[in-house]
Design an enzyme around this catalytic site. Structure first.
Site, PDB file in Angstrom:
ATOM      1  N   LEU A  33       0.812  -1.211   0.000  1.00 40.93           N
ATOM      2  CA  LEU A  33       0.000   0.000   0.000  1.00 40.93           C
ATOM      3  C   LEU A  33       0.849   1.265   0.000  1.00 40.93           C
ATOM      4  CD1 LEU A  33      -2.825  -0.966   2.532  1.00 40.93           C
ATOM      5  CD2 LEU A  33      -2.710  -1.377   0.073  1.00 40.93           C
ATOM      6  N   HIS A  37      -3.401   4.222  -2.541  1.00 40.39           N
ATOM      7  CA  HIS A  37      -4.362   3.314  -1.924  1.00 40.39           C
ATOM      8  C   HIS A  37      -5.067   3.982  -0.743  1.00 40.39           C
ATOM      9  CE1 HIS A  37      -1.499   0.156  -3.594  1.00 40.39           C
ATOM     10  NE2 HIS A  37      -2.650  -0.193  -4.125  1.00 40.39           N
ATOM     11  N   GLY A 149      -8.870   3.353  -8.281  1.00 37.22           N
ATOM     12  CA  GLY A 149      -8.124   4.533  -8.703  1.00 37.22           C
ATOM     13  C   GLY A 149      -8.138   4.717 -10.206  1.00 37.22           C
ATOM     14  N   ASP A 152      -5.447   3.247 -13.146  1.00 37.80           N
ATOM     15  CA  ASP A 152      -5.835   2.123 -13.991  1.00 37.80           C
ATOM     16  C   ASP A 152      -7.199   2.432 -14.608  1.00 37.80           C
ATOM     17  OD1 ASP A 152      -3.630   0.099 -13.300  1.00 37.80           O
ATOM     18  OD2 ASP A 152      -4.380   0.680 -11.330  1.00 37.80           O
ATOM     19  N   ARG A 189       4.577  -0.770  -7.915  1.00 38.03           N
ATOM     20  CA  ARG A 189       5.739  -1.114  -8.752  1.00 38.03           C
ATOM     21  C   ARG A 189       6.861  -0.087  -8.637  1.00 38.03           C
ATOM     22  NH1 ARG A 189       4.116  -4.793 -12.991  1.00 38.03           N
ATOM     23  NH2 ARG A 189       1.894  -5.250 -12.828  1.00 38.03           N
TER      24      ARG A 189
END
Length: 282
Positions: A33, A37, A149, A152, A189
């Site tokens: 997280l 997030h 979110g 994406d 990432r």
């Protein structure tokens, strides 16, 4: 704080909350997280009586086994972050067999073409995996609202299509992208990047903003050529794709139409880490 790793126990707990007429919000995550997030969780807390945060690295949405194995897993830290935010949050962290059943496989969906472009074109089967796990979490938790979110954004549109086509009675709430100080869209990432490359990756957002400025006077093809030329000059970042599409259908823009909403999408590799971003165009 309640932490459940079994679906049946979670359902029993949520049924008790419903007996109190409590509305439930869901924030599905794969863990690791970050502030992005947490912004979703804060939004969910503000609109619901109870918030469930799922933490599950979903194997069926990874088209490359190596990417699945390298995905960061920081469960204890995740729980502590959520506890600091609000110690009434419910964490659901099942194993694959508990949430999927005996066969950990993806369903096949008809997303009416939303899954065939951009991410879908480069990641075979990805959105069937996403749709499968999101449907499983939605039907398990039965929330009033679920939060995703806009980083994406293609996924968000596909989940909205999923809810529509499967006749699921849940509201899907899209939330703005959270960014690092240099502009890079927050993502789990990002932790795999070196400090130098992470800072340099702010170039992605800078390019999107300039594309937005050009959108008023230049065609989509001209902007795409310009973006490609900018990344050809950048030694740390490799462009996979840049696309301008209709925001609702995700079809590539051929000619600008009045009263249509458009969005630019981009995917870039940095140190073998795949980064995506998008921006609504004015």
């Amino acid at each position: 704080m309640h932490v459940f790793d079994r679906k049946a126990e979670l359902i029993d707990h949520l049924n008790m909350e419903r007996d109190k007429n409590h509305e439930i919000g869901l924030v599905p995550t794969m863990g690791a997280l970050h502030k992005g997030h947490l912004s979703l969780v804060k939004k969910a807390i503000s609109e619901n009586d109870v918030v469930v945060v799922s933490v599950f690295v979903n194997p069926t949405q990874f088209d490359q086994k190596e990417d699945l194995e390298k995905y960061p897993r920081t469960f204890e830290r995740d729980v502590e972050l959520l506890k600091q935010l609000d110690d009434t949050i419910v964490v659901f962290a099942p194993d694959a067999k508990d949430i999927y059943g005996e066969e950990v496989i993806a369903k096949e969906y008809n997303f009416e073409g939303l899954d065939k472009v951009m991410e879908g074109a480069f990641r075979t089967g990805h959105f069937d995996g996403v749709g499968t796990i999101v449907e499983l979490f939605l039907t398990t938790v039965s929330p009033s609202r679920a939060y995703f979110g806009e980083k994406d954004f293609q996924q968000l549109q596909i989940i909205r299509k999923l809810v529509e086509t499967q006749n699921l009675p849940f509201e899907i709430v899209g939330c703005p992208i959270e960014r690092e100080p240099h502009g890079l869209a927050m993502s789990s990432r990002n932790e795999r990047l070196s400090e130098t490359t992470r800072k340099e990756a702010g170039f992605i957002y800078k390019t999107l903003k300039t594309a937005n400025e050009k959108f008023g006077t230049e065609s989509a093809s001209e902007i795409k050529k310009w973006v490609k030329s900018q990344f050809e000059k950048n030694e740390l970042l490799d462009l996979e794709y840049f696309e301008i599409t209709d925001e609702n259908t995700l079809t590539p823009m051929l000619k600008k139409q009045a009263n249509q909403k458009y969005r630019a999408f981009i995917a870039v590799y940095a140190e073998n880490v795949r980064l995506i971003d998008n921006l609504r165009l004015n």
